[in-house]
Scaffold this motif. Structure first.
Motif, PDB file in Angstrom:
ATOM      1  N   HIS A 193       0.871  -1.172   0.000  1.00  0.00           N
ATOM      2  CA  HIS A 193       0.000   0.000   0.000  1.00  0.00           C
ATOM      3  C   HIS A 193       0.906   1.219   0.000  1.00  0.00           C
ATOM      4  O   HIS A 193       2.141   1.095   0.029  1.00  0.00           O
ATOM      5  CB  HIS A 193      -0.903  -0.001   1.249  1.00  0.00           C
ATOM      6  CG  HIS A 193      -0.128  -0.183   2.514  1.00  0.00           C
ATOM      7  ND1 HIS A 193       0.219  -1.420   3.003  1.00  0.00           N
ATOM      8  CD2 HIS A 193       0.417   0.702   3.378  1.00  0.00           C
ATOM      9  CE1 HIS A 193       0.926  -1.287   4.115  1.00  0.00           C
ATOM     10  NE2 HIS A 193       1.074  -0.008   4.362  1.00  0.00           N
TER      11      HIS A 193
ATOM     12  N   PRO B  67      -1.475   3.308   9.593  1.00  0.00           N
ATOM     13  CA  PRO B  67      -2.738   3.031   8.882  1.00  0.00           C
ATOM     14  C   PRO B  67      -3.419   4.223   8.220  1.00  0.00           C
ATOM     15  O   PRO B  67      -4.642   4.325   8.225  1.00  0.00           O
ATOM     16  CB  PRO B  67      -3.639   2.458   9.983  1.00  0.00           C
ATOM     17  CG  PRO B  67      -2.786   2.175  11.144  1.00  0.00           C
ATOM     18  CD  PRO B  67      -1.635   3.112  11.038  1.00  0.00           C
TER      19      PRO B  67
ATOM     20  N   THR C 275      -3.459   5.497   4.425  1.00  0.00           N
ATOM     21  CA  THR C 275      -2.964   5.028   3.138  1.00  0.00           C
ATOM     22  C   THR C 275      -3.710   5.686   1.982  1.00  0.00           C
ATOM     23  O   THR C 275      -4.787   6.263   2.146  1.00  0.00           O
ATOM     24  CB  THR C 275      -3.093   3.499   3.020  1.00  0.00           C
ATOM     25  OG1 THR C 275      -4.485   3.144   3.067  1.00  0.00           O
ATOM     26  CG2 THR C 275      -2.363   2.797   4.157  1.00  0.00           C
TER      27      THR C 275
ATOM     28  N   GLN D   7      -6.087   6.072  -0.758  1.00  0.00           N
ATOM     29  CA  GLN D   7      -7.370   5.435  -1.069  1.00  0.00           C
ATOM     30  C   GLN D   7      -8.229   6.406  -1.885  1.00  0.00           C
ATOM     31  O   GLN D   7      -9.239   6.918  -1.405  1.00  0.00           O
ATOM     32  CB  GLN D   7      -8.097   5.035   0.211  1.00  0.00           C
ATOM     33  CG  GLN D   7      -7.321   4.062   1.095  1.00  0.00           C
ATOM     34  CD  GLN D   7      -8.032   3.794   2.396  1.00  0.00           C
ATOM     35  OE1 GLN D   7      -9.122   3.200   2.423  1.00  0.00           O
ATOM     36  NE2 GLN D   7      -7.453   4.261   3.498  1.00  0.00           N
TER      37      GLN D   7
ATOM     38  N   TRP E 156      -5.405  10.431   1.134  1.00  0.00           N
ATOM     39  CA  TRP E 156      -4.833   9.549   2.152  1.00  0.00           C
ATOM     40  C   TRP E 156      -5.743   9.572   3.367  1.00  0.00           C
ATOM     41  O   TRP E 156      -5.941  10.631   3.984  1.00  0.00           O
ATOM     42  CB  TRP E 156      -3.419  10.015   2.531  1.00  0.00           C
ATOM     43  CG  TRP E 156      -2.365   9.478   1.626  1.00  0.00           C
ATOM     44  CD1 TRP E 156      -1.643   8.335   1.790  1.00  0.00           C
ATOM     45  CD2 TRP E 156      -1.906  10.049   0.398  1.00  0.00           C
ATOM     46  NE1 TRP E 156      -0.755   8.151   0.739  1.00  0.00           N
ATOM     47  CE2 TRP E 156      -0.898   9.194  -0.126  1.00  0.00           C
ATOM     48  CE3 TRP E 156      -2.246  11.197  -0.312  1.00  0.00           C
ATOM     49  CZ2 TRP E 156      -0.247   9.461  -1.322  1.00  0.00           C
ATOM     50  CZ3 TRP E 156      -1.588  11.459  -1.493  1.00  0.00           C
ATOM     51  CH2 TRP E 156      -0.601  10.597  -1.994  1.00  0.00           C
TER      52      TRP E 156
ATOM     53  N   TRP F  79      -7.657   7.071   6.798  1.00  0.00           N
ATOM     54  CA  TRP F  79      -7.479   5.971   7.748  1.00  0.00           C
ATOM     55  C   TRP F  79      -7.893   4.639   7.123  1.00  0.00           C
ATOM     56  O   TRP F  79      -8.930   4.547   6.470  1.00  0.00           O
ATOM     57  CB  TRP F  79      -8.301   6.223   9.002  1.00  0.00           C
ATOM     58  CG  TRP F  79      -8.124   5.185  10.071  1.00  0.00           C
ATOM     59  CD1 TRP F  79      -8.950   4.123  10.337  1.00  0.00           C
ATOM     60  CD2 TRP F  79      -7.051   5.106  11.014  1.00  0.00           C
ATOM     61  NE1 TRP F  79      -8.456   3.390  11.396  1.00  0.00           N
ATOM     62  CE2 TRP F  79      -7.297   3.962  11.829  1.00  0.00           C
ATOM     63  CE3 TRP F  79      -5.917   5.871  11.242  1.00  0.00           C
ATOM     64  CZ2 TRP F  79      -6.431   3.596  12.860  1.00  0.00           C
ATOM     65  CZ3 TRP F  79      -5.060   5.506  12.276  1.00  0.00           C
ATOM     66  CH2 TRP F  79      -5.327   4.376  13.061  1.00  0.00           C
ATOM     67  N   ASP F  80      -7.058   3.630   7.316  1.00  0.00           N
ATOM     68  CA  ASP F  80      -7.283   2.299   6.760  1.00  0.00           C
ATOM     69  C   ASP F  80      -7.488   1.325   7.919  1.00  0.00           C
ATOM     70  O   ASP F  80      -6.538   0.913   8.574  1.00  0.00           O
ATOM     71  CB  ASP F  80      -6.087   1.885   5.911  1.00  0.00           C
ATOM     72  CG  ASP F  80      -6.316   0.589   5.139  1.00  0.00           C
ATOM     73  OD1 ASP F  80      -7.248  -0.155   5.507  1.00  0.00           O
ATOM     74  OD2 ASP F  80      -5.559   0.338   4.182  1.00  0.00           O
TER      75      ASP F  80
ATOM     76  N   SER G 132      -8.074  -1.674   8.008  1.00  0.00           N
ATOM     77  CA  SER G 132      -7.528  -3.022   7.822  1.00  0.00           C
ATOM     78  C   SER G 132      -6.026  -3.103   8.119  1.00  0.00           C
ATOM     79  O   SER G 132      -5.470  -4.206   8.135  1.00  0.00           O
ATOM     80  CB  SER G 132      -7.769  -3.489   6.380  1.00  0.00           C
ATOM     81  OG  SER G 132      -6.986  -2.737   5.459  1.00  0.00           O
ATOM     82  N   ARG G 133      -5.380  -1.967   8.364  1.00  0.00           N
ATOM     83  CA  ARG G 133      -3.928  -1.956   8.539  1.00  0.00           C
ATOM     84  C   ARG G 133      -3.545  -1.805  10.006  1.00  0.00           C
ATOM     85  O   ARG G 133      -4.152  -1.020  10.734  1.00  0.00           O
ATOM     86  CB  ARG G 133      -3.299  -0.799   7.752  1.00  0.00           C
ATOM     87  CG  ARG G 133      -3.500  -0.883   6.259  1.00  0.00           C
ATOM     88  CD  ARG G 133      -2.642  -1.967   5.644  1.00  0.00           C
ATOM     89  NE  ARG G 133      -2.941  -2.118   4.214  1.00  0.00           N
ATOM     90  CZ  ARG G 133      -2.493  -3.108   3.472  1.00  0.00           C
ATOM     91  NH1 ARG G 133      -1.719  -4.034   3.996  1.00  0.00           N
ATOM     92  NH2 ARG G 133      -2.815  -3.185   2.191  1.00  0.00           N
TER      93      ARG G 133
ATOM     94  N   GLU H 140      -9.961   9.658   9.689  1.00  0.00           N
ATOM     95  CA  GLU H 140     -11.027   8.666   9.737  1.00  0.00           C
ATOM     96  C   GLU H 140     -12.381   9.377   9.783  1.00  0.00           C
ATOM     97  O   GLU H 140     -13.226   9.182   8.913  1.00  0.00           O
ATOM     98  CB  GLU H 140     -10.867   7.765  10.964  1.00  0.00           C
ATOM     99  CG  GLU H 140     -11.990   6.728  11.070  1.00  0.00           C
ATOM    100  CD  GLU H 140     -11.979   6.008  12.410  1.00  0.00           C
ATOM    101  OE1 GLU H 140     -12.345   4.820  12.419  1.00  0.00           O
ATOM    102  OE2 GLU H 140     -11.646   6.619  13.433  1.00  0.00           O
TER     103      GLU H 140
END
Length: 456
Positions: free
Chosen positions: A207, A227, A229, A231, A241, A243-244, A246-247, A298
């Protein structure tokens, strides 16, 4: 490790916060002389105190606006022989800003490529000062009076874009940088005293994380993989960029020779980090002091508004591969600075600006990292400091022998000052206050560009 908790996500749908109050852009460039001074400016301070931050040239789309993704404006105060000679503010002439202002685009090595906004920081190579930004756009060389001169790829030695936060190594004289952008691996780049860049490592990740800052020790480059990334498919603003969920978080130690095969990863608390304070090796351990945000982008996709950031220490046990965390100050801190002579080495003092909930500002703090204590300088009711910059006194022996310089916004007057403190009398009265004819918006970074010798 300290467990992370967070509130349920309720997305913020407007960038109005970052276009209001002292976040609002300044509409015109300023040149001012005969500035009012209270107190006495140290005669040793000969140079320019610089600031940079986002400043849209045209009215932006509030729904899509992101504080990070817009044209920049530079601000500078010129000091010489105990006098405040001038203050200037100038737009950084990216392609869109030049067009909006009706000016010719500045020259560069890649016309219509990497010519987007530059709004984050400065770096100095030889006698040249550059405005810099991360995520792909090239640096912009500035003249002494802050006019944009040209784009630069450091004489063709930059493979891609640069960074918004290079760090100077006082021992080797090089600048360290981690660069990131879409469709490119993370790069560890070293820039030598002559302004030539060398890519020492390419780090392929599954990523593209946001990496704003870098830290280094005598042996390692600190590589954050956190986290937030790239997106673009789900981002709601011009800065994709976010909040992810899943990371997980991890931090890497890359040998300074760039040997990626020996890059060691450590699991870290789930969080986000814009800024490292400093890092150094201590036997088989590596100490990393940093500002930890609970999350980032986020709930608010328009700016960094996910709770109070705290000053922490991560201790990396290189033999066991374990990381432990100690909270050093949980009162809300950001924009850390130290005496640059101690970058990458054991040190004692750090300086931060207060950053509270809802991106609120206020006093400055001096942290004694050895004793675990701190001092506060309150600039007064309605007065808020931006990044506090340490400037070493010529010939100083003690680490904190110097001055703290800040741009301070006065909400009572809707104007800004430059305030100079004695770093060894941090809570005491200012040595000097220079009144500016305009306000300097909340922004990112700055520094002291001495007329001779190293800058801070």
């Amino acid at each position: 490790m300290t467990p992370m908790t967070h509130e349920p996500v309720h997305p913020i749908s407007s960038g109005e916060t970052y276009l209001s109050g002292n976040f609002a852009p300044v509409e015109v460039e300023t040149t001012a002389f005969n500035l009012k001074v209270t107190g006495s400016i140290p005669e040793e301070l000969n140079g320019r105190f610089l600031r940079i931050g986002p400043n849209p040239v045209t009215v932006p789309d509030v729904a899509r606006y992101h504080w990070f993704a817009t044209s920049g404006m530079v601000h500078g105060l010129r000091l010489r022989d105990g006098k405040a000679e001038w203050f200037r503010s100038r737009f950084v002439k990216d392609a869109d800003a030049s067009a909006a202002l009706g000016r010719e685009p500045i020259p560069g090595p890649a016309p219509q490529h990497r010519d987007g906004p530059v709004n984050t920081n400065f770096t100095r190579v030889g006698d040249k000062v550059y405005a810099v930004v991360e995520a792909g756009n090239l640096p912009v060389e500035l003249d002494y009076e802050l006019e944009s001169v040209a784009r630069s790829d450091f004489d063709g030695t930059l493979e891609t874009g640069f960074t918004g936060h290079p760090k100077f190594d006082p021992i080797t004289g090089e600048q360290h940088a981690l660069t990131y952008e879409p469709e490119q691996p993370i790069r560890y780049v070293s820039v030598d005293r002559n302004g030539r860049a060398t890519t020492k490592a390419r780090i392929d990740l599954p990523h593209i994380p946001l990496i704003h800052d870098v830290a280094f020790t005598a042996s390692f480059i600190v590589v954050p993989d956190l986290p937030v990334t790239f997106q673009p498919q789900t981002a709601r603003t011009a800065f994709p960029w976010i909040w992810d969920e899943s990371r997980d978080s991890r931090i890497g130690l890359l040998p300074r020779d760039g040997d990626v095969s020996r890059l060691q990863w450590f699991s870290a608390p789930r969080c986000f980090v814009f800024h490292f304070v400093n890092a150094y090796d201590e036997g088989d351990r590596t100490i990393i002091d940093l500002i930890r945000h609970p999350r980032m982008f986020e709930r608010d996709h328009h700016g960094p508004n996910e709770g109070v950031p705290v000053l922490v220490r991560w201790t990396l046990e290189r033999n066991s591969g374990r990381l432990s965390e100690t909270v050093l100050d949980d009162r809300g801190n950001e924009f850390p600075r130290i005496n640059g002579r101690f970058e990458g080495q054991a040190y004692r003092y750090a300086y931060t600006a207060h950053w509270g909930d809802q991106v609120s500002f206020g006093p400055a703090r001096k942290h004694d990292m050895l004793r675990g204590t701190s001092e506060v300088h309150d600039y007064g009711t309605g007065r808020m400091t931006l990044e506090p910059v340490f400037v070493r006194r010529p010939g100083a022996v003690q680490e904190d022998d110097g001055w703290i310089m800040s741009y301070v916004y006065d909400g009572n007057r809707n104007l800004s000052d430059v305030v100079i403190l004695d770093a060894q009398d941090f809570a005491g009265d200012p040595i000097a206050t220079i009144r500016l004819p305009v306000r300097v918006p909340f922004g990112f970074h700055g520094g002291w560009a001495a007329d001779t010798g190293p800058s801070s």
